[in-house]
Design a protein around this motif. Structure first.
Motif, PDB file in Angstrom:
ATOM      1  N   LEU A   1       4.797  -2.416 -12.996  1.00 49.39           N
ATOM      2  CA  LEU A   1       5.296  -1.665 -11.862  1.00 49.39           C
ATOM      3  C   LEU A   1       5.813  -2.694 -10.875  1.00 49.39           C
ATOM      4  O   LEU A   1       5.073  -3.566 -10.432  1.00 49.39           O
ATOM      5  CB  LEU A   1       4.114  -0.931 -11.249  1.00 49.39           C
ATOM      6  CG  LEU A   1       4.291   0.458 -10.736  1.00 49.39           C
ATOM      7  CD1 LEU A   1       5.195   1.274 -11.638  1.00 49.39           C
ATOM      8  CD2 LEU A   1       2.935   1.103 -10.635  1.00 49.39           C
ATOM      9  N   LEU A   2       7.075  -2.588 -10.533  1.00 48.21           N
ATOM     10  CA  LEU A   2       7.668  -3.658  -9.741  1.00 48.21           C
ATOM     11  C   LEU A   2       7.817  -3.286  -8.278  1.00 48.21           C
ATOM     12  O   LEU A   2       8.448  -2.285  -7.949  1.00 48.21           O
ATOM     13  CB  LEU A   2       9.039  -4.001 -10.326  1.00 48.21           C
ATOM     14  CG  LEU A   2       9.808  -5.093  -9.610  1.00 48.21           C
ATOM     15  CD1 LEU A   2       9.054  -6.395  -9.668  1.00 48.21           C
ATOM     16  CD2 LEU A   2      11.182  -5.244 -10.216  1.00 48.21           C
ATOM     17  N   TYR A   3       7.251  -4.092  -7.430  1.00 51.87           N
ATOM     18  CA  TYR A   3       7.446  -3.889  -6.003  1.00 51.87           C
ATOM     19  C   TYR A   3       8.111  -5.118  -5.420  1.00 51.87           C
ATOM     20  O   TYR A   3       7.473  -6.140  -5.213  1.00 51.87           O
ATOM     21  CB  TYR A   3       6.120  -3.630  -5.302  1.00 51.87           C
ATOM     22  CG  TYR A   3       5.508  -2.325  -5.706  1.00 51.87           C
ATOM     23  CD1 TYR A   3       5.842  -1.151  -5.038  1.00 51.87           C
ATOM     24  CD2 TYR A   3       4.633  -2.251  -6.779  1.00 51.87           C
ATOM     25  CE1 TYR A   3       5.304   0.059  -5.429  1.00 51.87           C
ATOM     26  CE2 TYR A   3       4.091  -1.040  -7.168  1.00 51.87           C
ATOM     27  CZ  TYR A   3       4.438   0.107  -6.489  1.00 51.87           C
ATOM     28  OH  TYR A   3       3.915   1.305  -6.871  1.00 51.87           O
TER      29      TYR A   3
ATOM     30  N   ARG B   1       6.540  -0.964   4.538  1.00 50.27           N
ATOM     31  CA  ARG B   1       6.402   0.278   3.802  1.00 50.27           C
ATOM     32  C   ARG B   1       5.355   0.120   2.701  1.00 50.27           C
ATOM     33  O   ARG B   1       4.516   0.978   2.481  1.00 50.27           O
ATOM     34  CB  ARG B   1       7.747   0.674   3.197  1.00 50.27           C
ATOM     35  CG  ARG B   1       8.165   2.089   3.539  1.00 50.27           C
ATOM     36  CD  ARG B   1       9.537   2.393   2.951  1.00 50.27           C
ATOM     37  NE  ARG B   1      10.561   1.467   3.378  1.00 50.27           N
ATOM     38  CZ  ARG B   1      11.334   0.740   2.576  1.00 50.27           C
ATOM     39  NH1 ARG B   1      11.193   0.843   1.273  1.00 50.27           N
ATOM     40  NH2 ARG B   1      12.234  -0.085   3.064  1.00 50.27           N
TER      41      ARG B   1
ATOM     42  N   SER C   1       1.727   4.102   0.421  1.00 52.23           N
ATOM     43  CA  SER C   1       1.042   4.849  -0.594  1.00 52.23           C
ATOM     44  C   SER C   1       0.163   4.019  -1.514  1.00 52.23           C
ATOM     45  O   SER C   1       0.475   3.841  -2.674  1.00 52.23           O
ATOM     46  CB  SER C   1       2.118   5.487  -1.432  1.00 52.23           C
ATOM     47  OG  SER C   1       3.083   4.465  -1.715  1.00 52.23           O
ATOM     48  N   SER C   2      -0.908   3.581  -0.993  1.00 48.97           N
ATOM     49  CA  SER C   2      -1.941   2.900  -1.765  1.00 48.97           C
ATOM     50  C   SER C   2      -1.674   2.760  -3.256  1.00 48.97           C
ATOM     51  O   SER C   2      -1.300   3.707  -3.927  1.00 48.97           O
ATOM     52  CB  SER C   2      -3.236   3.637  -1.544  1.00 48.97           C
ATOM     53  OG  SER C   2      -3.576   4.421  -2.637  1.00 48.97           O
TER      54      SER C   2
ATOM     55  N   ARG D   1      -2.108   3.902  -9.203  1.00 52.09           N
ATOM     56  CA  ARG D   1      -0.833   3.546  -9.812  1.00 52.09           C
ATOM     57  C   ARG D   1      -0.983   2.342 -10.720  1.00 52.09           C
ATOM     58  O   ARG D   1      -0.190   2.140 -11.618  1.00 52.09           O
ATOM     59  CB  ARG D   1       0.192   3.179  -8.731  1.00 52.09           C
ATOM     60  CG  ARG D   1       0.537   4.317  -7.842  1.00 52.09           C
ATOM     61  CD  ARG D   1       1.389   3.843  -6.683  1.00 52.09           C
ATOM     62  NE  ARG D   1       1.484   4.878  -5.687  1.00 52.09           N
ATOM     63  CZ  ARG D   1       2.524   5.697  -5.568  1.00 52.09           C
ATOM     64  NH1 ARG D   1       3.548   5.562  -6.356  1.00 52.09           N
ATOM     65  NH2 ARG D   1       2.523   6.635  -4.649  1.00 52.09           N
TER      66      ARG D   1
END
Lengths: 348, 348
Positions: A94-96, A106, A111-112, A116
């Motif tokens: 999952l890429l942030y 943000r 959103s914790s 996820r």
DNA sequence: AAGATTAACGCAAGCGCTTGCGAACCGGAT
DNA sequence: ATCCGGTTCGCAAGCGCTTGCGTTAATCTT
């Protein structure tokens, strides 16, 4: 839509629980039924619903990678290598990308991650105490790459030693006025990740030991980009006494440095030695002397450490401190003997 | 662990359904209770469990991006820009880097994306018919970047026109022996994505129109990397009659070309003009003439198109065909008049 | 003023999977 | 024959959320 456990269970004349156990190779299922269930699942093209199992187990099968600006070469490389390890281990990634301050806020506000991901890889961005707290509050396993967060699992390079080594190289060549171009925390805080402050310290230390005290004038900091390096070099060129060599904290900046020098007709390495940091993919073509710090290894090892934290059996691996290696190419050489007395660049 | 809907419901004296509706701003909740629920959720630090809502709705809130080797500059850029758009739209991004054939097979064979993502962005890898079928079978919205898949939503650049333009530039400069260095499908099929075959066609067409027929000898194909470019140029250098200009299908390869030329003492652009393709971040510093094709835009627009497919309100946007722009820098110039008669490089 | 709308909300049935616990059954020991 | 430990398996209760439908109460109709 793909079939569900029930479908498989019915076709196999067993209960859903047996199907679940059989498919995940858990004990309590006879060899025979296990085979049968597998076969039937195969036939039906059954693939378990992630959502279902997530809800039931709480495990997500995914790892979040949070990284600064991906368009920086370094982060692209690290992401690639870490991602491969994770995917091989069966995790989704999952890429942030926290490309700017807004994205960063943000992310940390928002959103914790719990629910996820099963773990988080943090690349080279020094979380503020509050941000760290937010991260911890999700209590997920964390692994850090490059950030100096003490006591946390992760990988980093020995910037101090690397800084020393780079400086030593220049000193050994006979340079006496050695400048430093460092990475300034970008206005947009996440752009370049956390600046490696220890490179500067190592540089200073080596110079001090050699009896060279360049002073503030020869230390400039700029944004980590070609443009930043370009600007930094320009500033250095109007110092009271110009340096004969410069240690640049990143190859991308060094590229900018080279551009400025070329534009200014200053010969490299005749008039100015340049050493970079990263061993960027393209530094070879520019013949840039640089410090290699096994970028891909950093990524994969950080990932491996996170996995060790997650999978119960694997013992936690100790932190890794990599040491950088000097790669000598064509941008460093002994100083031109007349340097400082001339005002005009001699023919190459 | 974070609290659940029930906790909020209880504290707010409403049912869980009301909480659910209130928090998602659905109709059927009075202004007053909506406020209250929001406030209480806030106080309790409630954040809805993704797993729960996924199971209930079937929507995942994530987009999968499948891309070839990320360490290629192009894909890093595109990923970054697409990722930003998706995240801004509230989606998580799930990264599938198909770095090698094994990864590719695992991806397409394996664990169906349905249940993991609401849509898929496919970067520059031409799926085989079977792979395409696998993808379609999940029936998720798809958007393609760069691959020629007809009839599918996506964005690509007009490689044909771009190839013509690049060739025209060289022709207009007066070159008559113009070589082409193309991207060969890597042995490891996903390494560089699908080779842009139309660049070659555009090149051929422009040359034919100009009455130039370079012939097979001046068309070479290599892996898309600096090393590949380097090799390709070497091959060109032993052609019967060497070219005076070369159009290289990617900047990274062009870098390799430049390296070979430099090593060989062949002056650019004096003895050889070189034009690349990409407008790579570092092509500026190498002063490389190239074709810009707004890489970031490709990423963001593909993402936007996928989103349009997903969100019901937004009308589907038509496919985007971007045209590349010539960026003239210092590696292209008219051919040296004596070219072909000399065997020794003249002074620059 | 009585019936018809409409708004606001609760009930409960899922969504697809996991897992603790108990049932059934088996062979061998007593 | 009886008891016991083991193995194989099914039951059913969740996991946390969404949503169709029904219920109530308030607001509109003529």
């Amino acid at each position: 839509m793909s079939s569900t456990v029930d479908a498989v269970a019915e076709r196999a004349n067993v209960s859903v629980s047996t199907v679940s156990r059989a498919l995940r190779d858990m004990p309590g299922v006879s060899q025979e039924t296990r085979k049968r269930v597998h076969r039937i699942a195969q036939e039906l093209g059954y693939v378990p619903s992630l959502a279902g199992s997530r809800l039931a187990t709480g495990r997500t099968g995914a790892i979040a990678i949070v990284t600064p600006n991906l368009s920086k070469w370094f982060f692209g490389q690290v992401l690639a290598s870490a991602g491969r390890v994770l995917r091989l281990a069966g995790f989704d990634v999952l890429l942030y990308e926290l490309a700017d301050t807004a994205a960063r806020e943000r992310f940390f506000a928002g959103s914790s991650l719990a629910g996820r991901a099963d773990g988080v890889l943090v690349f080279a961005l020094q979380p503020t105490p509050e941000e760290l707290a937010t991260l911890e509050s999700q209590n997920l396993p964390l692994a850090f790459l490059g950030s100096g967060t003490p006591g946390r699992s992760g990988v980093r390079v020995d910037d101090h030693a690397a800084g020393r080594a780079a400086a030593r190289h220049l000193i050994n060549l006979g340079h006496e006025r050695i400048a430093f171009i460092g990475i300034r925390e970008a206005a947009d805080s996440t752009l370049g990740g956390v600046p490696p402050a220890n490179r500067l310290k190592g540089y200073r230390e080596a110079l001090a030991e050699a009896g060279l005290e360049p002073g503030q004038e020869l230390e400039v900091h700029e944004e980590n980009s070609m443009a930043g390096g370009s600007r930094a070099m320009s500033r250095l060129l109007c110092a009271e006494v110009a340096p004969t060599a410069v240690f640049v904290a990143s190859d991308e900046m060094a590229f900018g440095v080279l551009r400025t020098l070329k534009a200014g007709g200053i010969d490299v390495p005749g008039d100015m030695s340049v050493i970079g940091f990263d061993n960027h993919e393209l530094s070879e073509i520019l013949d840039l002397t640089t410090m290699d710090h096994s970028v891909a290894l950093q990524g994969s090892e950080t990932a491996r450490r996170l996995l060790a934290l997650i999978t119960p059996d694997a013992g936690a691996e100790p932190d890794l401190v990599l040491s950088a290696q000097l790669i000598v190419r064509g941008t460093t050489a002994p100083p031109f003997p007349l340097r400082g007395r001339r005002t005009v660049t001699p023919p190459a």
